[in-house]
Design an enzyme around this catalytic site. Structure first.
Site, PDB file in Angstrom:
ATOM      1  N   CYS A   1      -7.380  -1.003   1.383  1.00 32.22           N
ATOM      2  CA  CYS A   1      -6.347  -1.531   2.265  1.00 32.22           C
ATOM      3  C   CYS A   1      -6.982  -1.750   3.641  1.00 32.22           C
ATOM      4  CB  CYS A   1      -5.191  -0.542   2.363  1.00 32.22           C
ATOM      5  SG  CYS A   1      -3.971  -0.993   3.615  1.00 32.22           S
TER       6      CYS A   1
ATOM      7  N   CYS B   1      -8.659  -5.159  -9.838  1.00 32.83           N
ATOM      8  CA  CYS B   1      -8.243  -4.100 -10.756  1.00 32.83           C
ATOM      9  C   CYS B   1      -7.784  -2.929  -9.892  1.00 32.83           C
ATOM     10  CB  CYS B   1      -9.453  -3.733 -11.617  1.00 32.83           C
ATOM     11  SG  CYS B   1      -9.125  -2.481 -12.837  1.00 32.83           S
TER      12      CYS B   1
ATOM     13  N   CYS C   1       0.841  -1.189   0.000  1.00 26.21           N
ATOM     14  CA  CYS C   1       0.000   0.000   0.000  1.00 26.21           C
ATOM     15  C   CYS C   1       0.875   1.238   0.000  1.00 26.21           C
ATOM     16  CB  CYS C   1      -0.880  -0.021   1.247  1.00 26.21           C
ATOM     17  SG  CYS C   1      -1.844   1.476   1.484  1.00 26.21           S
TER      18      CYS C   1
HETATM   19 ZN    ZN Z   1      -2.769   0.988   3.530  1.00 19.76          ZN
END
Ligand code: ZN
Length: 134
Positions: A97, A122, A48
């Protein structure tokens, strides 16, 4: 909110570039075929870009030709959070996330890609950061 990484929007805005902020924190979408990882085949782990949590690995990345990096499975099922998204007059499943709640992209399934899960995560390139394997 209950996310492990919990920052104010002011903090995110200060830490992220304007383009990153738009996608990660305002659920924007980068234009197709413009992201830096769309066709990347480098082996490694995708984390992330907002909080650094490991989200996807190159082993589940496949060539979907849709214009965004596509994965058929997250690194760990609890690394991402799936949320029903009814924006833009469509019913889609948003991928976030799980650690910081930042927007990553959407997941689609049943499209017939020859992958083990028949799912396509995606994901915006700008939501990710690739750490190449040594
Ligand atoms: Zn994150």
């Amino acid at each position: 909110m209950g996310y492990e990484v919990d920052k104010t929007e002011e903090q995110w805005r200060a830490e992220l570039s304007p383009a990153e902020y738009t996608v990660l924190r305002q659920a924007g979408t980068e234009p197709a075929f413009t992201g830096e990882y769309t066709d990347t085949k480098t082996e490694g782990v995708y984390s992330c870009r907002a909080c650094g949590a490991e989200l996807f690995t190159s082993g589940t990345k496949f060539a979907s030709h849709c214009g965004w990096p596509s994965f058929f499975d997250p690194k760990d099922s609890d690394a991402v959070e799936l949320i029903e998204d009814r924006s833009h007059g469509m019913l889609r499943t948003e991928v976030r996330c799980a650690k910081c709640g930042s927007h990553l992209g959407h997941v689609f399934e049943g499209e017939g890609y020859p992958t083990p899960t028949d799912q396509r995560y995606c994901i915006n390139s700008i939501s990710l950061r690739l750490s190449p394997e040594e």
